[in-house]
Design a protein around this motif. Sequence first.
Motif, PDB file in Angstrom:
ATOM      1  N   ILE A  15     -32.431 -16.266 -28.109  1.00 34.15           N
ATOM      2  CA  ILE A  15     -32.023 -17.443 -28.885  1.00 34.15           C
ATOM      3  C   ILE A  15     -30.556 -17.339 -29.260  1.00 34.15           C
ATOM      4  O   ILE A  15     -29.810 -18.316 -29.159  1.00 34.15           O
ATOM      5  CB  ILE A  15     -32.918 -17.617 -30.128  1.00 34.15           C
ATOM      6  N   GLN A  16     -30.118 -16.165 -29.684  1.00 37.26           N
ATOM      7  CA  GLN A  16     -28.717 -15.984 -30.062  1.00 37.26           C
ATOM      8  C   GLN A  16     -27.796 -16.201 -28.862  1.00 37.26           C
ATOM      9  O   GLN A  16     -26.749 -16.830 -28.989  1.00 37.26           O
ATOM     10  CB  GLN A  16     -28.496 -14.590 -30.646  1.00 37.26           C
ATOM     11  N   LYS A  17     -28.195 -15.729 -27.707  1.00 39.49           N
ATOM     12  CA  LYS A  17     -27.363 -15.838 -26.507  1.00 39.49           C
ATOM     13  C   LYS A  17     -27.342 -17.254 -25.939  1.00 39.49           C
ATOM     14  O   LYS A  17     -26.294 -17.771 -25.569  1.00 39.49           O
ATOM     15  CB  LYS A  17     -27.856 -14.863 -25.445  1.00 39.49           C
ATOM     16  N   TYR A  18     -28.513 -17.895 -25.861  1.00 47.16           N
ATOM     17  CA  TYR A  18     -28.626 -19.182 -25.182  1.00 47.16           C
ATOM     18  C   TYR A  18     -28.853 -20.376 -26.114  1.00 47.16           C
ATOM     19  O   TYR A  18     -28.879 -21.515 -25.657  1.00 47.16           O
ATOM     20  CB  TYR A  18     -29.766 -19.135 -24.161  1.00 47.16           C
ATOM     21  N   GLY A  19     -29.084 -20.122 -27.380  1.00 46.79           N
ATOM     22  CA  GLY A  19     -29.292 -21.201 -28.333  1.00 46.79           C
ATOM     23  C   GLY A  19     -30.751 -21.575 -28.535  1.00 46.79           C
ATOM     24  O   GLY A  19     -31.088 -22.245 -29.499  1.00 46.79           O
ATOM     25  N   SER A  20     -31.624 -21.164 -27.609  1.00 52.16           N
ATOM     26  CA  SER A  20     -33.041 -21.465 -27.738  1.00 52.16           C
ATOM     27  C   SER A  20     -33.812 -20.719 -26.653  1.00 52.16           C
ATOM     28  O   SER A  20     -33.223 -20.155 -25.736  1.00 52.16           O
ATOM     29  CB  SER A  20     -33.306 -22.968 -27.581  1.00 52.16           C
ATOM     30  N   ILE A  21     -35.129 -20.730 -26.799  1.00 50.42           N
ATOM     31  CA  ILE A  21     -36.010 -20.333 -25.712  1.00 50.42           C
ATOM     32  C   ILE A  21     -36.935 -21.519 -25.467  1.00 50.42           C
ATOM     33  O   ILE A  21     -37.249 -22.275 -26.387  1.00 50.42           O
ATOM     34  CB  ILE A  21     -36.820 -19.048 -26.014  1.00 50.42           C
TER      35      ILE A  21
END
Length: 77
Positions: A15-21
């Motif tokens: 989530i931190q890397k891509y903004g969401s899962i």
Amino acid sequence: MSSVAEDIEQMQAQIQKYGSITQFGVRIQSISGPGGQNGGAGYINNSTGGRVQGGTMIASWQVGNWGDTMTIVPNPG
């Protein structure tokens, strides 16, 4: 051997890397532990004190394989 806490850390890192899962069409932007475990299944719901999407969703998955097995559904209460 993976644990529920390790799985949650991996979810949070994604989530931190891509903004969401996104699992099966459900986009999640916030997961916080703690989670629980029942046999080989991990979960986050009201009983664990964790929160998924501000508490509006609950999640369950196969411990150590959350990326392929996580199911996210609305929190009924």
